[in-house]
Every structure is written in structure tokens, then in C-alpha cells.
Design an enzyme around this catalytic site. Structure first.
Site, mmCIF file in Angstrom:
data_model
loop_
_atom_site.group_PDB
_atom_site.id
_atom_site.type_symbol
_atom_site.label_atom_id
_atom_site.label_comp_id
_atom_site.label_asym_id
_atom_site.label_seq_id
_atom_site.Cartn_x
_atom_site.Cartn_y
_atom_site.Cartn_z
ATOM 1 N N ASN A 25 0.848 -1.182 0.000
ATOM 2 C CA ASN A 25 0.000 0.000 0.000
ATOM 3 C C ASN A 25 0.893 1.244 0.000
ATOM 4 O O ASN A 25 1.535 1.571 0.999
ATOM 5 C CB ASN A 25 -0.892 -0.075 1.245
ATOM 6 C CG ASN A 25 -1.803 1.117 1.371
ATOM 7 O OD1 ASN A 25 -1.461 2.211 0.965
ATOM 8 N ND2 ASN A 25 -2.960 0.888 1.967
ATOM 9 N N TYR B 248 -14.849 1.730 5.917
ATOM 10 C CA TYR B 248 -16.013 2.215 6.660
ATOM 11 C C TYR B 248 -16.002 3.730 6.866
ATOM 12 O O TYR B 248 -16.818 4.253 7.629
ATOM 13 C CB TYR B 248 -16.066 1.525 8.031
ATOM 14 C CG TYR B 248 -16.225 0.016 7.971
ATOM 15 C CD1 TYR B 248 -17.486 -0.578 8.024
ATOM 16 C CD2 TYR B 248 -15.121 -0.820 7.864
ATOM 17 C CE1 TYR B 248 -17.641 -1.963 7.978
ATOM 18 C CE2 TYR B 248 -15.259 -2.207 7.810
ATOM 19 C CZ TYR B 248 -16.521 -2.763 7.862
ATOM 20 O OH TYR B 248 -16.667 -4.135 7.804
ATOM 21 N N PHE C 21 -11.630 5.216 2.517
ATOM 22 C CA PHE C 21 -11.965 3.866 2.054
ATOM 23 C C PHE C 21 -12.671 3.130 3.186
ATOM 24 O O PHE C 21 -12.887 3.688 4.266
ATOM 25 C CB PHE C 21 -10.693 3.115 1.609
ATOM 26 C CG PHE C 21 -9.792 2.742 2.757
ATOM 27 C CD1 PHE C 21 -8.976 3.684 3.353
ATOM 28 C CD2 PHE C 21 -9.762 1.439 3.244
ATOM 29 C CE1 PHE C 21 -8.150 3.342 4.422
ATOM 30 C CE2 PHE C 21 -8.936 1.084 4.306
ATOM 31 C CZ PHE C 21 -8.125 2.046 4.894
ATOM 32 N N ASP D 171 -2.418 -4.578 11.352
ATOM 33 C CA ASP D 171 -3.758 -5.074 11.060
ATOM 34 C C ASP D 171 -4.741 -4.145 11.772
ATOM 35 O O ASP D 171 -4.481 -3.696 12.886
ATOM 36 C CB ASP D 171 -3.921 -6.514 11.544
ATOM 37 C CG ASP D 171 -5.084 -7.204 10.844
ATOM 38 O OD1 ASP D 171 -5.315 -6.928 9.656
ATOM 39 O OD2 ASP D 171 -5.780 -8.013 11.477
HETATM 40 P P1 IMP Z 1 -6.252 -3.512 7.074
HETATM 41 O O1 IMP Z 1 -5.784 -4.372 8.207
HETATM 42 O O2 IMP Z 1 -5.576 -2.161 7.067
HETATM 43 O O3 IMP Z 1 -6.193 -4.212 5.759
HETATM 44 O O4 IMP Z 1 -7.808 -3.205 7.359
HETATM 45 C C1 IMP Z 1 -8.783 -4.223 7.420
HETATM 46 C C2 IMP Z 1 -10.152 -3.639 7.081
HETATM 47 O O5 IMP Z 1 -10.547 -2.703 8.094
HETATM 48 C C3 IMP Z 1 -10.209 -2.868 5.768
HETATM 49 O O6 IMP Z 1 -10.475 -3.720 4.692
HETATM 50 C C4 IMP Z 1 -11.351 -1.898 6.022
HETATM 51 O O7 IMP Z 1 -12.591 -2.521 5.828
HETATM 52 C C5 IMP Z 1 -11.211 -1.597 7.507
HETATM 53 N N1 IMP Z 1 -10.370 -0.387 7.694
HETATM 54 C C6 IMP Z 1 -9.060 -0.368 8.057
HETATM 55 N N2 IMP Z 1 -8.614 0.883 8.170
HETATM 56 C C7 IMP Z 1 -9.662 1.678 7.849
HETATM 57 C C8 IMP Z 1 -9.820 3.089 7.780
HETATM 58 O O8 IMP Z 1 -8.886 3.884 8.002
HETATM 59 N N3 IMP Z 1 -11.042 3.539 7.430
HETATM 60 C C9 IMP Z 1 -12.082 2.721 7.163
HETATM 61 N N4 IMP Z 1 -11.991 1.389 7.194
HETATM 62 C C10 IMP Z 1 -10.790 0.868 7.548
#
Ligand code: IMP
Length: 192
Positions: free
Chosen positions: A11, A152, A150, A70
């Protein structure tokens, strides 16, 4: 020579955010930079467990210092759900629209709308593990607002604001977010 640190992500936004704070002191490498194309397992049942699993994968397979994160959205009235399942709340499609719809349905008629985003970071440095956490508290509104961000973001209003993360935009979000707070703690540790 700068110390190398692998960030277990491709990312570019995450990488930029972290190099803005640490770039002077460390050389940050993405998964692509170390030619890691694997689908790194994330099968733990906690955010910390997933962060640790991803960081251990890199450390064990590439022998490099690294960190992984995570994130989950934890809703009080749903006993912390969707939590570690945030990305696939409405199914394996990782569909943000469907995830938000499901959450709004689950909260229909509920008065308690309190929620928090929580990020766990696991750093592995010379074989030792360190955990960092970042939290932003807020509430879930009953309809989507705003076009930035992105996941939520359109239904989450952080404490102290009247606008959703998606209305506030990335500049403000990145100074107060769960991820920014966790990264800040990591950077303070690495600088210290
Ligand atoms: P990741 O661990 O950063 O991949 O986040 C897992 C999931 O949590 C993502 O696919 C989103 O659905 C949600 N998420 C994580 N960070 C954010 C944020 O900053 N805003 C909104 N949703 C988030």
C-alpha cells in the site's frame, strides 16, 4: 548507512505516511522491493495475532527486520464486531459497500452507536517482537456521508468532529487516525 526495515505492505499510501516520519533515518522497503509476491497468511483471530503472523512470515523467510499492521472496526453494541473480520464482514469479496450495509442493518434500532478503529502493529527487530496500538474512538451514523477515504470511512464520525472520516478527507484523517497513532508510537520507539 541507513538501517533497512521492511513494511509488510504494498500500500503506497501507508509507505508514504511512514517514510514522511522515518525516511531520514531508515530505508523502508515494501514487499515488492524484497520481491515477495506471496499471499501472506492472516488467519489469527485477533488484530495482534494477524500483525504478528505477517511480521513473522517476513522475518522467517527473508531474515530482515520488519513490521506489519492489522486494523479493525470495533462496535460496542456488537461486542467488538466486525473487529478482525472487518475486511470480510459481508463475505469474502472484501466489498466495502456490502460491509457498510451489513453494519448499518445490524445497528438498526440500536441506540448505542459507539465504535472505535484499532490498529495493531508488530515490529520484529533483531529477533525481538514489539507491539504498538493506535485507537480512534467515535460513532457509527445511520447513513453514508462523504467521498474520501476507504472502507467504513463514510459511516464513522471520530470523537470531537461532526463530519465522517470520508468528509474530513485524508489530510485531517491522517493526523488523528488509529493507523497514524500506532505508526507514531512505532516511530517514537524506532527513533529512541
Ligand atoms: P487492514 O488491516 O488495514 O487491511 O484493514 C482491514 C479492514 O478494516 C479494511 O479492509 C477496512 O474494511 C477496515 N479499515 C481499516 N482501516 C480503515 C480506515 O482507516 N477507514 C475505514 N476502514 C478501515
Amino acid at each position: 548507512m541507513k538501517k533497512k526495515l521492511v513494511v509488510a505492505t504494498n500500500n503506497t499510501h501507508k509507505l508514504e505516511e511512514i517514510s514522511a516520519i522515518l525516511g531520514e533515518e531508515m530505508e523502508l522497503l515494501s514487499l515488492k522491493d524484497i520481491q515477495c509476491n506471496a499471499d501472506i497468511p492472516e488467519t489469527a483471530d485477533t488484530l495482534e495475532g494477524n500483525a504478528r503472523q505477517k511480521a513473522q512470515y517476513i522475518y522467517n523467510n527473508y531474515g530482515m527486520n520488519c513490521f506489519a499492521d492489522d486494523t479493525g472496526l470495533e462496535v460496542e453494541a456488537l461486542n467488538g464486531a466486525p473487529g478482525v473480520f472487518s475486511a470480510r464482514y459481508a463475505g469474502d469479496g472484501h466489498d466495502s459497500e456490502a460491509n457498510m450495509q451489513k453494519l448499518l442493518q445490524e445497528l438498526e434500532g440500536k441506540e448505542n452507536r459507539k465504535a472505535q478503529f484499532r490498529t495493531a502493529i508488530c515490529l520484529i527487530m533483531d529477533g525481538k517482537e514489539y507491539l504498538f496500538e493506535g485507537i480512534v474512538k467515535g460513532k457509527i451514523i445511520s447513513e453514508k456521508r462523504g467521498g474520501a477515504g476507504f472502507g467504513y470511512d463514510p459511516i464513522f464520525v471520530p470523537e470531537g468532529y461532526d463530519l465522517t472520516f470520508a468528509e474530513l478527507g485524508n489530510d485531517i484523517k491522517n493526523t488523528i487516525s488509529h493507523r497514524a497513532r500506532a505508526v507514531e508510537k512505532l516511530c517514537t520507539f524506532l527513533k529512541g
